[in-house]
Scaffold this active site. Structure first.
Site, short mmCIF file in Angstrom:
data_model
loop_
_atom_site.label_atom_id
_atom_site.label_comp_id
_atom_site.label_asym_id
_atom_site.label_seq_id
_atom_site.Cartn_x
_atom_site.Cartn_y
_atom_site.Cartn_z
N CYS A 149 4.77 87.32 68.40
CA CYS A 149 4.32 86.13 68.51
C CYS A 149 3.51 85.82 70.03
CB CYS A 149 5.39 85.56 69.25
SG CYS A 149 5.60 83.68 68.85
N HIS A 168 8.88 85.89 64.72
CA HIS A 168 10.36 86.51 64.98
C HIS A 168 10.89 87.20 63.92
CE1 HIS A 168 9.18 84.74 69.10
NE2 HIS A 168 9.01 83.63 68.76
N GLU A 171 12.56 90.11 65.04
CA GLU A 171 13.83 90.39 65.46
C GLU A 171 15.03 89.44 65.97
OE1 GLU A 171 11.02 88.61 67.17
OE2 GLU A 171 12.09 88.09 69.29
#
Ligand code: MN
Length: 243
Positions: A105, A208, A210
């Site tokens: 990002c 994202h 994660e």
């Protein structure tokens, strides 16, 4: 030995802040993450980059447009000058040493700016006919599709030509840095990933992974590929100039 991966974090006043999913995703992929402290000392930045096997640039707030030669537009959000400086210097020091970089990002954007690319400061006022890039669904929900560039590192890693991602950005890459290529695009033409074919593993994604690594195989593959690249770099088995 595990790959030692430097992880950048946000700065809120005196407080260093980071979503735990970043370090957890690296731990699950078999790496040893450590959070990079704030410093303005270039020799410290150089020494950190000398010692780490890779760099994870995490998500966060906006980038000061002065770094890409623009005045601030009305839609620009909060900028953190110390973070911009630190991350730009980390990127340049890691690239000089051929250390793998995975950028998420804001990280994808700062990677691009550090290498001479430009940005949309605020997509929603600077572009029309956009998809919802600031999703209101939960962080773990995959909302819009990205089309992967044929022959890219991203395609090698994911093994697919299109997949869905989560999306929490109002800034985006305008012009990729010299020597970089677009690795994925949303259907509205917004750049969703860039990579540097001149380096063994330099990849930035606008979404994202994660937040989805626990449930989504492609997200896990991205972290695994990054950590594998860091291990190879550590063992000195990478050749430069891999395309
Ligand atoms: Mn998006």
């Amino acid at each position: 030995m595990k790959a030692l991966i430097g992880v950048t974090a946000g700065l809120e006043g005196e407080k260093i802040s980071l979503h735990g999913n970043n370090t957890e995703s690296l731990l699950r992929a078999g790496a040893l993450p450590f959070i990079i402290p704030y410093t303005t000392d270039e020799t410290v930045v150089e020494e950190i980059c000398e010692r780490v096997d890779g760099l994870l640039l995490t998500g966060g707030e906006d980038i000061d447009p002065a770094w890409f030669g623009e005045e601030p537009c009305p839609g620009l959000g909060t900028v953190t000058p110390q973070r911009d400086w630190l991350e730009i210097h980390l990127v340049r020091a890691c690239l000089r040493r051929e250390k793998p970089i995975f950028a998420i990002c804001r990280g994808c954007q700062i990677l691009n700016v550090a290498c001479g690319g430009t940005m949309y400061q605020d997509l929603f006022s600077q572009r029309s006919d956009l998809l919802q890039h600031m999703q209101r669904s939960p962080r773990s929900h995959l909302t819009h599709a990205v089309k992967v560039t044929e022959g890219s590192l991203l395609q090698q890693i994911t093994g697919v030509s299109e997949f869905k991602v989560n999306s929490f950005h109002h800034q985006a890459i305008k012009r990729p840095a010299p020597g970089f290529r677009i690795a994925a695009m949303a259907r509205d033409g917004v750049v969703e990933a860039v990579e540097s074919p001149r380096h063994s593993f330099v990849l930035g994604v606008q979404w994202h992974p994660e937040n989805t690594a626990q449930t989504d195989a492609i997200s896990r593959r991205l972290f695994r590929a990054f950590v594998d690249a860091c291990i190879k770099q550590k063992k000195g088995t990478f050749q430069n100039g891999k395309s």
